[in-house]
Write a protein that holds these residues in place. Sequence first.
Motif, mmCIF file in Angstrom:
data_model
loop_
_atom_site.group_PDB
_atom_site.id
_atom_site.type_symbol
_atom_site.label_atom_id
_atom_site.label_comp_id
_atom_site.label_asym_id
_atom_site.label_seq_id
_atom_site.Cartn_x
_atom_site.Cartn_y
_atom_site.Cartn_z
ATOM 1 N N ALA A 1 0.826 -1.220 0.000
ATOM 2 C CA ALA A 1 0.000 0.000 0.000
ATOM 3 C C ALA A 1 0.854 1.260 0.000
ATOM 4 N N ARG A 2 1.967 1.246 0.748
ATOM 5 C CA ARG A 2 2.836 2.423 0.792
ATOM 6 C C ARG A 2 3.469 2.679 -0.575
ATOM 7 N N GLY A 3 3.906 1.605 -1.233
ATOM 8 C CA GLY A 3 4.484 1.743 -2.569
ATOM 9 C C GLY A 3 3.470 2.251 -3.579
ATOM 10 N N ALA A 4 2.232 1.759 -3.460
ATOM 11 C CA ALA A 4 1.172 2.211 -4.371
ATOM 12 C C ALA A 4 0.860 3.688 -4.134
ATOM 13 N N LEU A 5 0.855 4.108 -2.870
ATOM 14 C CA LEU A 5 0.612 5.510 -2.549
ATOM 15 C C LEU A 5 1.711 6.390 -3.147
ATOM 16 N N GLY A 6 2.952 5.966 -2.989
ATOM 17 C CA GLY A 6 4.075 6.711 -3.546
ATOM 18 C C GLY A 6 4.022 6.788 -5.060
ATOM 19 N N ARG A 7 3.697 5.685 -5.695
ATOM 20 C CA ARG A 7 3.603 5.655 -7.164
ATOM 21 C C ARG A 7 2.495 6.596 -7.652
ATOM 22 N N TYR A 8 1.362 6.581 -6.958
ATOM 23 C CA TYR A 8 0.260 7.464 -7.328
ATOM 24 C C TYR A 8 0.682 8.932 -7.199
ATOM 25 N N GLY A 9 1.353 9.266 -6.105
ATOM 26 C CA GLY A 9 1.840 10.625 -5.918
ATOM 27 C C GLY A 9 2.826 11.032 -6.995
ATOM 28 N N GLU A 10 3.711 10.120 -7.380
ATOM 29 C CA GLU A 10 4.676 10.416 -8.440
ATOM 30 C C GLU A 10 3.979 10.607 -9.776
ATOM 31 N N ASP A 11 2.921 9.843 -10.037
ATOM 32 C CA ASP A 11 2.155 10.035 -11.273
ATOM 33 C C ASP A 11 1.523 11.429 -11.303
ATOM 34 N N LEU A 12 0.947 11.839 -10.171
ATOM 35 C CA LEU A 12 0.354 13.180 -10.096
ATOM 36 C C LEU A 12 1.424 14.258 -10.259
ATOM 37 N N ALA A 13 2.583 14.046 -9.641
ATOM 38 C CA ALA A 13 3.677 15.018 -9.738
ATOM 39 C C ALA A 13 4.163 15.140 -11.175
ATOM 40 N N ALA A 14 4.344 14.008 -11.843
ATOM 41 C CA ALA A 14 4.803 14.033 -13.238
ATOM 42 C C ALA A 14 3.804 14.788 -14.111
ATOM 43 N N ARG A 15 2.538 14.577 -13.853
ATOM 44 C CA ARG A 15 1.505 15.293 -14.617
ATOM 45 C C ARG A 15 1.593 16.796 -14.351
ATOM 46 N N ARG A 16 1.778 17.187 -13.086
ATOM 47 C CA ARG A 16 1.876 18.612 -12.733
ATOM 48 C C ARG A 16 3.080 19.251 -13.417
ATOM 49 N N LEU A 17 4.220 18.574 -13.397
ATOM 50 C CA LEU A 17 5.422 19.123 -14.032
ATOM 51 C C LEU A 17 5.223 19.274 -15.541
ATOM 52 N N THR A 18 4.603 18.286 -16.147
ATOM 53 C CA THR A 18 4.333 18.340 -17.588
ATOM 54 C C THR A 18 3.382 19.499 -17.910
ATOM 55 N N GLU A 19 2.362 19.665 -17.085
ATOM 56 C CA GLU A 19 1.422 20.778 -17.288
ATOM 57 C C GLU A 19 2.110 22.125 -17.123
ATOM 58 N N ALA A 20 3.193 22.169 -16.339
ATOM 59 C CA ALA A 20 3.947 23.412 -16.127
ATOM 60 C C ALA A 20 4.956 23.647 -17.255
ATOM 61 N N GLY A 21 4.949 22.777 -18.271
ATOM 62 C CA GLY A 21 5.820 22.972 -19.427
ATOM 63 C C GLY A 21 7.142 22.220 -19.356
ATOM 64 N N MET A 22 7.323 21.402 -18.344
ATOM 65 C CA MET A 22 8.567 20.621 -18.234
ATOM 66 C C MET A 22 8.422 19.313 -18.987
ATOM 67 N N ARG A 23 9.568 18.717 -19.296
ATOM 68 C CA ARG A 23 9.581 17.416 -19.968
ATOM 69 C C ARG A 23 10.220 16.406 -19.021
ATOM 70 N N VAL A 24 9.442 15.407 -18.606
ATOM 71 C CA VAL A 24 9.954 14.362 -17.729
ATOM 72 C C VAL A 24 10.832 13.438 -18.575
ATOM 73 N N ILE A 25 12.094 13.249 -18.126
ATOM 74 C CA ILE A 25 13.012 12.410 -18.896
ATOM 75 C C ILE A 25 13.373 11.114 -18.177
ATOM 76 N N ALA A 26 13.112 11.026 -16.879
ATOM 77 C CA ALA A 26 13.357 9.782 -16.144
ATOM 78 C C ALA A 26 12.528 9.781 -14.873
ATOM 79 N N ARG A 27 12.173 8.567 -14.467
ATOM 80 C CA ARG A 27 11.479 8.394 -13.188
ATOM 81 C C ARG A 27 12.150 7.269 -12.426
ATOM 82 N N ASN A 28 12.244 7.451 -11.120
ATOM 83 C CA ASN A 28 12.812 6.448 -10.226
ATOM 84 C C ASN A 28 14.213 6.024 -10.657
ATOM 85 N N TRP A 29 15.050 7.024 -10.960
ATOM 86 C CA TRP A 29 16.435 6.761 -11.378
ATOM 87 C C TRP A 29 17.273 6.430 -10.146
ATOM 88 N N ARG A 30 17.943 5.291 -10.209
ATOM 89 C CA ARG A 30 18.764 4.832 -9.089
ATOM 90 C C ARG A 30 20.239 4.899 -9.462
#
Length: 120
Positions: free
Chosen positions: A3-32
């Motif tokens: 559940a914690r991982g799913a919550l984090g993933r959902y938040g990251e999806d919302l964040a990526a959408r917000r950044l894209t709407e602000a004109g940014m281009r997401v180039i990587a997610r969860n880079w280790r």
Amino acid sequence: MDARGALGRYGEDLAARRLTEAGMRVIARNWRSGPGGEIDIVARDGDALVVCEVKTRRAGPFEHPMAAVGRGKADRLRMLAARWIADHGGPPPGGVRIDLVGVVLPRRGAPVVEHVRGVA
């Protein structure tokens, strides 16, 4: 995924959408990069590289997500940004910025997504 991982993933999806709407281009997610940690989102904002930490919380008595990045976390994000730059050909012409996206999920209604630029 728990559940914690799913919550984090959902938040990251919302964040990526917000950044894209602000004109940014997401180039990587969860880079280790080895045992040093993970960058939640790497994006481009024009010529600038943006390293973005995402914190997601359910509404309640918990610490607000924007309060979750202290000095230690900021230092780790700077170190990870340096590793990203080293692994991807050097610094971009617009420099590097570290942003924070906080997501609060209320019991009812739409999530609240806050984006703060240049936190560290």
